[in-house]
Structures are given as structure tokens and as C-alpha cells.
Design an enzyme around this catalytic site. Structure first.
Site, PDB file in Angstrom:
ATOM      1  N   PHE A  26       0.972  -1.039   0.124  1.00  0.00           N
ATOM      2  CA  PHE A  26       0.005   0.168   0.219  1.00  0.00           C
ATOM      3  C   PHE A  26       1.153   1.365   0.500  1.00  0.00           C
ATOM      4  O   PHE A  26       0.795   2.077   1.201  1.00  0.00           O
ATOM      5  CB  PHE A  26      -0.896  -0.184   0.815  1.00  0.00           C
ATOM      6  CG  PHE A  26      -2.087  -0.927   1.622  1.00  0.00           C
ATOM      7  CD1 PHE A  26      -3.289  -0.886   0.155  1.00  0.00           C
ATOM      8  CD2 PHE A  26      -1.414  -1.807   2.286  1.00  0.00           C
ATOM      9  CE1 PHE A  26      -3.559  -2.367   0.693  1.00  0.00           C
ATOM     10  CE2 PHE A  26      -2.516  -3.604   2.789  1.00  0.00           C
ATOM     11  CZ  PHE A  26      -3.624  -3.416   1.548  1.00  0.00           C
ATOM     12  N   ASP A  51       0.640  -0.746  -4.944  1.00  0.00           N
ATOM     13  CA  ASP A  51      -0.474  -0.564  -4.674  1.00  0.00           C
ATOM     14  C   ASP A  51      -1.751  -1.329  -5.719  1.00  0.00           C
ATOM     15  O   ASP A  51      -0.817  -1.175  -6.944  1.00  0.00           O
ATOM     16  CB  ASP A  51      -0.172   0.733  -5.014  1.00  0.00           C
ATOM     17  CG  ASP A  51      -1.123   2.195  -3.687  1.00  0.00           C
ATOM     18  OD1 ASP A  51      -1.436   2.487  -2.926  1.00  0.00           O
ATOM     19  OD2 ASP A  51      -2.200   1.616  -4.896  1.00  0.00           O
ATOM     20  N   SER A  52      -2.632  -0.556  -5.737  1.00  0.00           N
ATOM     21  CA  SER A  52      -3.834  -1.426  -7.020  1.00  0.00           C
ATOM     22  C   SER A  52      -3.637  -0.377  -8.082  1.00  0.00           C
ATOM     23  O   SER A  52      -4.753  -0.433  -8.804  1.00  0.00           O
ATOM     24  CB  SER A  52      -4.478  -1.568  -6.632  1.00  0.00           C
ATOM     25  OG  SER A  52      -5.091  -0.664  -5.036  1.00  0.00           O
ATOM     26  N   ASN A  95      -3.260  -5.662  -6.698  1.00  0.00           N
ATOM     27  CA  ASN A  95      -4.556  -6.392  -4.884  1.00  0.00           C
ATOM     28  C   ASN A  95      -2.923  -6.842  -3.886  1.00  0.00           C
ATOM     29  O   ASN A  95      -2.716  -7.695  -4.167  1.00  0.00           O
ATOM     30  CB  ASN A  95      -4.884  -7.032  -5.635  1.00  0.00           C
ATOM     31  CG  ASN A  95      -6.266  -7.264  -3.772  1.00  0.00           C
ATOM     32  OD1 ASN A  95      -5.813  -7.308  -3.033  1.00  0.00           O
ATOM     33  ND2 ASN A  95      -7.705  -6.790  -4.414  1.00  0.00           N
ATOM     34  N   ALA A  96      -3.017  -6.261  -2.814  1.00  0.00           N
ATOM     35  CA  ALA A  96      -2.164  -6.432  -1.861  1.00  0.00           C
ATOM     36  C   ALA A  96      -2.280  -7.977  -0.914  1.00  0.00           C
ATOM     37  O   ALA A  96      -1.611  -8.762  -0.665  1.00  0.00           O
ATOM     38  CB  ALA A  96      -2.415  -5.851  -0.762  1.00  0.00           C
ATOM     39  N   ASP A 114       0.522  -0.827   5.578  1.00  0.00           N
ATOM     40  CA  ASP A 114      -0.735   0.299   5.090  1.00  0.00           C
ATOM     41  C   ASP A 114      -1.865   0.500   4.819  1.00  0.00           C
ATOM     42  O   ASP A 114      -1.766   1.529   4.002  1.00  0.00           O
ATOM     43  CB  ASP A 114       1.022   1.855   4.751  1.00  0.00           C
ATOM     44  CG  ASP A 114      -0.305   2.844   5.249  1.00  0.00           C
ATOM     45  OD1 ASP A 114      -1.301   2.917   6.370  1.00  0.00           O
ATOM     46  OD2 ASP A 114       0.560   4.363   5.294  1.00  0.00           O
ATOM     47  N   CYS A 127      -5.488   3.334   9.991  1.00  0.00           N
ATOM     48  CA  CYS A 127      -5.817   4.785  10.219  1.00  0.00           C
ATOM     49  C   CYS A 127      -7.343   4.488  10.933  1.00  0.00           C
ATOM     50  O   CYS A 127      -7.873   5.516  10.533  1.00  0.00           O
ATOM     51  CB  CYS A 127      -5.402   5.205   8.719  1.00  0.00           C
ATOM     52  SG  CYS A 127      -5.944   4.237   7.488  1.00  0.00           S
TER      53      CYS A 127
HETATM   54  N1  SAH Z   1       1.994   4.093   2.544  1.00  0.00           N
HETATM   55  C1  SAH Z   1       1.081   5.375   1.531  1.00  0.00           C
HETATM   56  C2  SAH Z   1      -0.288   5.520   2.442  1.00  0.00           C
HETATM   57  C3  SAH Z   1      -1.324   4.294   1.833  1.00  0.00           C
HETATM   58  S1  SAH Z   1      -2.765   4.676   1.899  1.00  0.00           S
HETATM   59  C4  SAH Z   1       2.282   6.662   2.434  1.00  0.00           C
HETATM   60  O1  SAH Z   1       2.312   6.799   3.411  1.00  0.00           O
HETATM   61  O2  SAH Z   1       1.499   7.309   1.600  1.00  0.00           O
HETATM   62  C5  SAH Z   1      -3.759   3.923   1.112  1.00  0.00           C
HETATM   63  C6  SAH Z   1      -3.190   2.923  -0.289  1.00  0.00           C
HETATM   64  O3  SAH Z   1      -3.786   1.788  -0.670  1.00  0.00           O
HETATM   65  C7  SAH Z   1      -3.835   4.115  -1.525  1.00  0.00           C
HETATM   66  O4  SAH Z   1      -2.534   4.096  -2.587  1.00  0.00           O
HETATM   67  C8  SAH Z   1      -4.360   3.016  -2.349  1.00  0.00           C
HETATM   68  O5  SAH Z   1      -4.416   3.242  -3.936  1.00  0.00           O
HETATM   69  C9  SAH Z   1      -4.002   1.725  -2.096  1.00  0.00           C
HETATM   70  N2  SAH Z   1      -5.294   0.033  -2.146  1.00  0.00           N
HETATM   71  C10 SAH Z   1      -6.576  -0.048  -1.401  1.00  0.00           C
HETATM   72  N3  SAH Z   1      -6.933  -1.415  -1.486  1.00  0.00           N
HETATM   73  C11 SAH Z   1      -5.990  -1.923  -1.925  1.00  0.00           C
HETATM   74  C12 SAH Z   1      -5.336  -3.541  -2.708  1.00  0.00           C
HETATM   75  N4  SAH Z   1      -6.247  -3.990  -2.432  1.00  0.00           N
HETATM   76  N5  SAH Z   1      -4.195  -3.541  -3.076  1.00  0.00           N
HETATM   77  C13 SAH Z   1      -3.453  -2.645  -2.644  1.00  0.00           C
HETATM   78  N6  SAH Z   1      -3.659  -1.458  -3.088  1.00  0.00           N
HETATM   79  C14 SAH Z   1      -4.858  -1.108  -2.139  1.00  0.00           C
END
Ligand code: SAH
Length: 399
Positions: free
Chosen positions: A229, A250-251, A281-282, A302, A342
Site C-alpha cells: 500500500f 499499490d493497486s 491487489n495487495a 499501510d 488508520c
Molecule cells: N503508505 C502510503 C499511504 C497508503 S494509503 C503513504 O505513506 O503515503 C492506502 C493505499 O492503498 C492507496 O494508495 C490505495 O490505492 C491502496 N490500496 C487500496 N486497496 C488496495 C489493495 N487491495 N491492494 C493494493 N493497494 C490498495
């Protein structure tokens, strides 16, 4: 003293909430007949007529009133109150924020300015009005004049969240420049540079609340790292300075495109090769990597807020557990897990319990190194749990 300011009566539950130190009263806790204009300053009383203070009223939101003072203040006193609160908020950051030109200058309830957010990105200020009150022309003028006084050289733009304007029944409006000429800039956090663009199609920005956690993560991180993420590369770019290699997931393709541009900005600083940016997808990726036996020395998790409502908490905890379980399985001994949530609905205690249960299921012995929250420019107001939303636990896998 109170002139013709509307009076709003709250029921026992609303009064108890305010007496308990919270600053919100929900619409369901107001007396049935409310006669106050949208965004007005109102005096709040309990059912016996006892004074509870002054609040900003919303005619649309479920959060009907947000207390601004435990005293009853007059409408004419509101601009001065806002000016002094803004000065207090900025002064607090000037004393407590280091190692960056960017921080949240005003954080709504936590700065006793409920409904107003101002983020500073180097020489650009991004303002968000979250309520009818802070959308009032007269109050906007007060806020803008104050910001100009504190930051005479900064441009100011308004970032509009269309969803929030809808909830507040405010007419639609685009994000716009309110002062100066710059809507984009480059800002620096712990020596790492990032793009900020508040108005173009591809908006950029940052999770400023993670600023101190980036630095903390970099103090422990080593070896091969995975940042899950990553958004625009916040953790990954910090890890790249201390780790042998970094893969970041990230997705969102647009987010990863900005992440790559951020990587270019920091070319001179990388210890190792390029960061590998992975669009996936994470949940799927962690599953595949775990099955394939991949291993890391450092993993950051995150995710976005999984629990937006109370009812969503059990499902959210299952989601967190799945992610953390897979990450813990993939960490080599002495490996570092940086794991965040969060969702204010998930307490630190619940988050730690989830992590403990993931460690037990993964058969790992895990030592907690640091329990952290949001950076100091996102302060926590005691008795307003919504301000204590971010958890960041750094731990080490011993065996
Ligand atoms: N770590 C980052 C903030 C993350 S915000 C920082 O410090 O700036 C959450 C992120 O998760 C977003 O960018 C969103 O695109 C991503 N996201 C949401 N669902 C997801 C998934 N299933 N797989 C991968 N990424 C995802």
C-alpha cells in the site's frame, strides 16, 4: 452578550457527550425543533436551560453541532477567536515540527477549529472546509487573512471533497487557487523529496500523518524490503535509503506513476538500485508471494481504513489479520514489520491483539519495538477519539 444568536437545546445524551469532553452532538440528540441558519454560531443549552457553550451548526450533517467554546460567545467575537486559534495552531507546529517544510498546520477538532484543515506543502497551503460554517464567506475571509499573515509568501488553494460538500448540502465547487500563483510544488520530508500538485487532474499530496513513522521505519529497516500500500512511495522512498532493495505495491496505477516521479526526484540519494513498483491487489500479491516462499527483512503494511463504521470492525480486523499473518510468515529472523491502521474505530488494544493472534498463527515470536501514532502535527484531543485514528506498530520477528 449573546444578542440574537440562536439557541439550540440538546438532550441528555448530547449534554453528557459535551460534558465528557467531546465537541460533537449528533442531530438525533438535538431537541426536535431547531431554528438556526446553516453554518451559524449557536448557543448550546441542556434540557434544563444550562449553558454548555457555543458551537458551529450544520443544517445537513449528522454531526449537527461542533463546539468551539465552553463559554457562550457572541457572533462578533468569533473572528477573534478563530484568529487566536489559528495563531495557536501555527505556533504549536513551529515549536514541534522538525525535518520538513510540510505539515498539517490546522487539524480541525484537534486545534479547536472543528471543520477546518490546512496542510502546508512547502510554499503552498491546501485548505479544506469540511462544514457549512467554514464555507461561510465571512469566516473564509478571516481564515485566509490569518494564513496570509502567518505565511506571507505562500500560495493558498482550496481542495474540495465533493462528497463532503454533498453531505453538508453545499453547492458543488471545484478545487481552486485562492491566493498566489502556485498550485504545485516540491516538498521535503526527512530529506526525501515529493511532488505536490493540488489542482491538476492527477492530484498528488501526501499522508503527512506518517512523516515521523517514515523516519522511525528507516531507523530499523534493512535488507530486502516490501512496502505494501505504497501510494506515492512514502515509506518506499525512505526505505530505499537504507535497504538493499525495495519492492512497493499499490493497486492504483496513477499513484504508482507519481511514486516513480518521486523516485526520480531522489535519484541522487538511493543506496541501491531502482525501486520496483508493482501494480497489484495487495491481498492477492501477499498470498502469491507467501506461497512462492518469498522472504524479506522488512515489510511495511499501510492499508486504507478498513473500518469506516462500528459494524465494519470485525471484518476489518479479519482483513488486518490476513495481511499481517502473511507478512509475518515472510519475514526472516530479525526481520522488521511496520504495520499501520488508520481506522479510528479499531483501537490500539484491538490492533495489538490482532497482531498477537497473527504472530501466534504464523508461529513467530515477535517483539514490539515501538507503538506509534500520527506525527505531532496531527495532535490527539483527549476525549475526541476520532483524532486518535492512526496506529503504527514497529516490531521485530525474533524466531
Ligand atoms: N503508505 C502510503 C499511504 C497508503 S494509503 C503513504 O505513506 O503515503 C492506502 C493505499 O492503498 C492507496 O494508495 C490505495 O490505492 C491502496 N490500496 C487500496 N486497496 C488496495 C489493495 N487491495 N491492494 C493494493 N493497494 C490498495
Amino acid at each position: 452578550m449573546t444578542g440574537s444568536i440562536p439557541v439550540i437545546t440538546v438532550n441528555q445524551r448530547g449534554a453528557a457527550r459535551l460534558r465528557g469532553g467531546h465537541v460533537w452532538v449528533y442531530r438525533s440528540d438535538l431537541a426536535p425543533s431547531v431554528d438556526a441558519p446553516a453554518g451559524a454560531l449557536v448557543q448550546v443549552r441542556d434540557e434544563r436551560g444550562k449553558r454548555l457553550g457555543s458551537a458551529l451548526y450544520s443544517s445537513a450533517s449528522q454531526i449537527a453541532i461542533r463546539l468551539v467554546s465552553g463559554e457562550e460567545i457572541a457572533e462578533e467575537a468569533l473572528p477573534d477567536l478563530l484568529r487566536s486559534r489559528i495563531a495557536g495552531a501555527i505556533g504549536f507546529r513551529q515549536r514541534s515540527v522538525h525535518d520538513t517544510d510540510s505539515y498539517r498546520g490546522i487539524f480541525s477538532e484537534a486545534d479547536l477549529l472543528p471543520g477546518l484543515i490546512v496542510d502546508k506543502y512547502n510554499d503552498v497551503l491546501a485548505m479544506q472546509a469540511l462544514t457549512q460554517a467554514f464555507d461561510r464567506d465571512d469566516l473564509r475571509r478571516v481564515v485566509l487573512a490569518s494564513l496570509a499573515e502567518h505565511f506571507p509568501d505562500a500560495s493558498v488553494l482550496e481542495r474540495v471533497d465533493p462528497h463532503i460538500r454533498k453531505l453538508e448540502e453545499l453547492p458543488a465547487r471545484d478545487s481552486q487557487l485562492l491566493r498566489g500563483e502556485r498550485s504545485s510544488t516540491i516538498f521535503t520530508v526527512n530529506g526525501v523529496r515529493f511532488h505536490f500538485d493540488g489542482l491538476s487532474g492527477q492530484k498528488t499530496g501526501a499522508f503527512l500523518d506518517q512523516r515521523e513513522n517514515y523516519a522511525a521505519a528507516a531507523r530499523y529497516a534493512h535488507g530486502e524490503a516490501l512496502d505494501v500500500f505504497t501510494y506515492q512511495g512514502g515509506f518506499a522512498l525512505h526505505l530505499a535509503r537504507v535497504c538493499e532493495s525495495v519492492a512497493a505495491v499499490d493497486s492504483s496505477r496513477p499513484a504508482l506513476e507519481v511514486a516513480e516521479q518521486n523516485e526520480q526526484l531522489n535519484r541522487d540519494q538511493h543506496r541501491a538500485g531502482e525501486i520496483e513498483w508493482i501494480e497489484a491487489n495487495a491481498f492477492d500479491l501477499l498470498k502469491d508471494y507467501a506461497t512462492a516462499g518469498r522472504q524479506y527483512e522488512t515489510i511495511v503494511l499501510d492499508p486504507p481504513a478498513f473500518a469506516k463504521t462500528k459494524r465494519a470492525v470485525p471484518t476489518a480486523l479479519r482483513g488486518y489479520k490476513e495481511l499481517n499473518l502473511r507478512a509475518l510468515k515472510m519475514l526472516r529472523p530479525r526481520g522488521i514489520l511496520v504495520t499501520c491502521s488508520c481506522s479510528f474505530r479499531v483501537s490500539e488494544a484491538e490492533f495489538l491483539e490482532m497482531l498477537g493472534s497473527a504472530a501466534a498463527d504464523a508461529g513467530r515470536v515477535v517483539r514490539v519495538l515501538e507503538k506509534r501514532g500520527a506525527a505531532q502535527d496531527h495532535p490527539v484531543l483527549l476525549n475526541v477519539p476520532e483524532t486518535a485514528y492512526l496506529k503504527c506498530v514497529i516490531s521485530e520477528v525474533l524466531t
